[in-house]
Design an enzyme around this catalytic site. Structure first.
Site, PDB file in Angstrom:
ATOM      1  N   LYS A 135      -6.794 -73.528   2.593  1.00  8.75           N
ATOM      2  CA  LYS A 135      -6.680 -74.770   3.364  1.00  8.75           C
ATOM      3  C   LYS A 135      -7.166 -74.585   4.813  1.00  8.75           C
ATOM      4  CE  LYS A 135      -4.035 -77.279   0.271  1.00  8.75           C
ATOM      5  NZ  LYS A 135      -3.859 -76.325  -0.794  1.00  8.75           N
TER       6      LYS A 135
HETATM    7  C1  LIG Z   1      -3.898 -76.520  -2.179  1.00 11.63           C
HETATM    8  C2  LIG Z   1      -3.930 -75.316  -3.074  1.00 11.63           C
HETATM    9  C3  LIG Z   1      -4.498 -75.353  -4.372  1.00 11.63           C
HETATM   10  C4  LIG Z   1      -5.039 -76.626  -4.972  1.00 11.63           C
HETATM   11  O1  LIG Z   1      -6.195 -77.099  -4.340  1.00 11.63           O
HETATM   12  P1  LIG Z   1      -6.681 -78.616  -4.559  1.00 11.63           P
HETATM   13  O2  LIG Z   1      -7.732 -78.812  -3.553  1.00 11.63           O
HETATM   14  O3  LIG Z   1      -5.466 -79.471  -4.301  1.00 11.63           O
HETATM   15  O4  LIG Z   1      -7.152 -78.739  -5.961  1.00 11.63           O
HETATM   16  C5  LIG Z   1      -4.549 -74.182  -5.102  1.00 11.63           C
HETATM   17  N1  LIG Z   1      -4.041 -73.030  -4.620  1.00 11.63           N
HETATM   18  C6  LIG Z   1      -3.490 -72.954  -3.391  1.00 11.63           C
HETATM   19  C7  LIG Z   1      -2.920 -71.660  -2.937  1.00 11.63           C
HETATM   20  C8  LIG Z   1      -3.403 -74.087  -2.573  1.00 11.63           C
HETATM   21  O5  LIG Z   1      -2.831 -73.994  -1.354  1.00 11.63           O
END
Ligand SMILES: *Cc1c(COP(=O)(O)O)cnc(C)c1O
Length: 470
Positions: free
Chosen positions: A113
């Site tokens: 993120k």
């Molecule tokens: C947010 C997240 C996901 C999922 O990603 P999306 O973009 O919502 O599909 C998977 N793994 C981790 C560790 C995350 O923080």
């Protein structure tokens, strides 16, 4: 470049105008009118670029109303060795069997993120200053998104962050990460309830239109278009790292929840990046896997969403999925609107067989799922065979990649978090603690700044009001 809504009800707008937007005014998601097309010559020119140079070349195609010099400086400040731990920003690690891991989790909160959020923080600050506006971000988090948002927005002029989290329900590491921030513009609010209670409070505040307008309340949720664009960059970078020439093709495998990460892969492929297939990995919450196997999209409620050991994928309604379905339908906003009326009524929809086949054949999507036992087995296997400790979400991706990989196919698995964030499951798998990156020693012992409230939107609103007045 102008932006439209998937539901057809928004007059085309510029990048700066949609940057601070959550949903489009008609309830749809924002997309560019068309995707820029990247030819062979351009790929050849881009192959040798640094991460920040490449990010500038890609993002400038989408953010056409930000002066190039300003955009360049924003990007250069976002993707640095100081923030992401290496010159490469997203190094590639090869496993022994045709798989590779693209490291996306070396940012401040140890999850992918950060890749988008760090840019968003700088973009928000820039656009707000230019418009002479302020923004108060209200969010709810069960872990990764909230901390990534706080680390991206800390100290930014014109921005305050109010982040709700379920009191006592995050891991001690996650808690310490968020609550130890002492910046004056970061406000942690622990709610005596579950994640859903936090989200309900955010919705209640959003629906109080007078309060929302008076206090300039906004969000940074995963449907934000700039987050998707920022993520497109590492598909290009990962492709260049995994190949020797632009003749080759690779596939990407992506641990998915809200479909934001893999949606960026879809856009990179539509732009002309030589991506063979996009492998969607889900955990026990397999709404997306069900869709790609059967053509039926049946979002589930909270009561039917499992709590798993890859918690950031415990999602049964994929908010970015609408963007892909819009393209799958040949950008037919009327049909899409009808389908999402069914989704909002709790029914979901089923696409005709021809469209389901197109998702695989024309758009390259395939899917698989992984459960707790698979996760443990994969963590053990990768540790034993390649000497690498992966986190639980990345393990779901590797499990699905191994299952779906065709002979000779290069599959790049996106690493979505570091194992240090999910120590309990790592101990269960390996009987030892996960490695902790430098600089995170003693995190849990730092002083914490957090207020605790009952699950009551009125009390939260009063706190926001009082904080902004002081
Ligand atoms: C947010 C997240 C996901 C999922 O990603 P999306 O973009 O919502 O599909 C998977 N793994 C981790 C560790 C995350 O923080």
């Amino acid at each position: 470049m102008r932006y439209i809504s998937t539901r057809g009800g928004m007059a085309p707008q510029s990048f700066s105008d949609i940057l601070l937007m959550g949903l489009a005014p008609d309830g749809g998601l924002v997309l560019p009118e068309s995707y820029p097309q990247i030819g062979r010559e351009q790929l050849d020119a881009w192959r040798g670029l640094s991460y920040a140079e490449l990010a500038f070349e890609i993002i400038r195609l989408f953010a056409t109303d930000i002066p190039a010099d300003d955009l360049k400086s924003i990007i250069e400040r976002s993707y640095t060795r100081a923030v992401f731990g290496s010159e490469e920003i997203t190094p590639l690690k090869r496993l022994h069997d045709g798989l590779a891991i693209l490291e996306l989790s070396n940012g401040p909160t140890l999850a992918f993120k950060d890749m988008a959020m760090q840019l968003l923080g700088n973009l928000f600050e820039y656009v707000l200053a230019r418009k002479g506006e302020r923004l108060n971000i209200l969010g709810a988090t069960s872990g990764d998104t909230g901390s990534a948002a706080e680390y991206a927005m800390r100290g930014k002029a014109g921005i305050q962050v109010f982040m709700l989290s379920p009191d006592g329900l995050m891991s001690p590491f996650q808690r310490a990460q968020m609550y130890s921030l002492q910046d004056a513009n970061i406000h942690n609010i622990a709610i005596q309830g579950m994640f859903d209670d936090c989200q309900d409070i955010v919705k209640a505040v959003q629906n109080d239109h007078a309060f929302k307008a008076r206090h300039k309340i906004g969000t940074v949720n995963s449907i934000n278009w700039a987050r998707v664009v920022a993520q497109v960059v590492y598909y290009f970078k990962g492709y260049f790292n995994a190949t020797a020439s632009n003749e080759e093709k690779v596939s990407f495998c992506v641990p998915s929840g809200n479909f934001g990460n893999i949606c960026a892969g879809h856009i990179a492929r539509q732009m002309g990046l030589p991506i063979e297939r996009l492998l969607v990995a889900t955990n026990e919450n397999d709404v997306l896997d069900e869709f790609f196997r059967t053509g039926a999209y049946r979002p589930r409620g909270t009561a039917n969403t499992y709590v798993t050991s890859s918690p950031s994928m415990d999602i049964s309604k994929a908010s970015n999925f609408e963007r892909f379905v819009f393209d799958l339908l040949g950008r037919d906003a009327e049909t899409l609107k009808g389908l999402w009326r069914q989704v909002d009524a709790g029914q979901g929809f089923e696409l005709p067989a021809a469209q389901q086949i197109a998702a695989a054949e024309a758009f390259g999507f395939v899917s698989g799922k992984s459960c707790h036992a698979d996760r443990l087995a994969t963590i053990r296997q990768v540790a034993a065979e390649d000497g690498v400790v992966v986190d639980t979400h990345t393990a779901d991706g590797i499990k699905v990649a191994r299952e779906l990989r065709r002979p000779g196919e290069t599959v790049v698995c996106l690493e979505t978090a570091l194992p240090a964030k999910f120590a309990d499951t790592i101990r269960e798998a390996l009987d030892r603690d996960p490695p902790r990156p430098e600089g995170f020693e003693g995190l849990e012992d730092l002083p914490q700044k957090v207020v605790v409230f009952p699950a009551d939107a009125v009390k939260v609103k009063a706190y926001i009001e009082q904080t902004l007045a002081s």
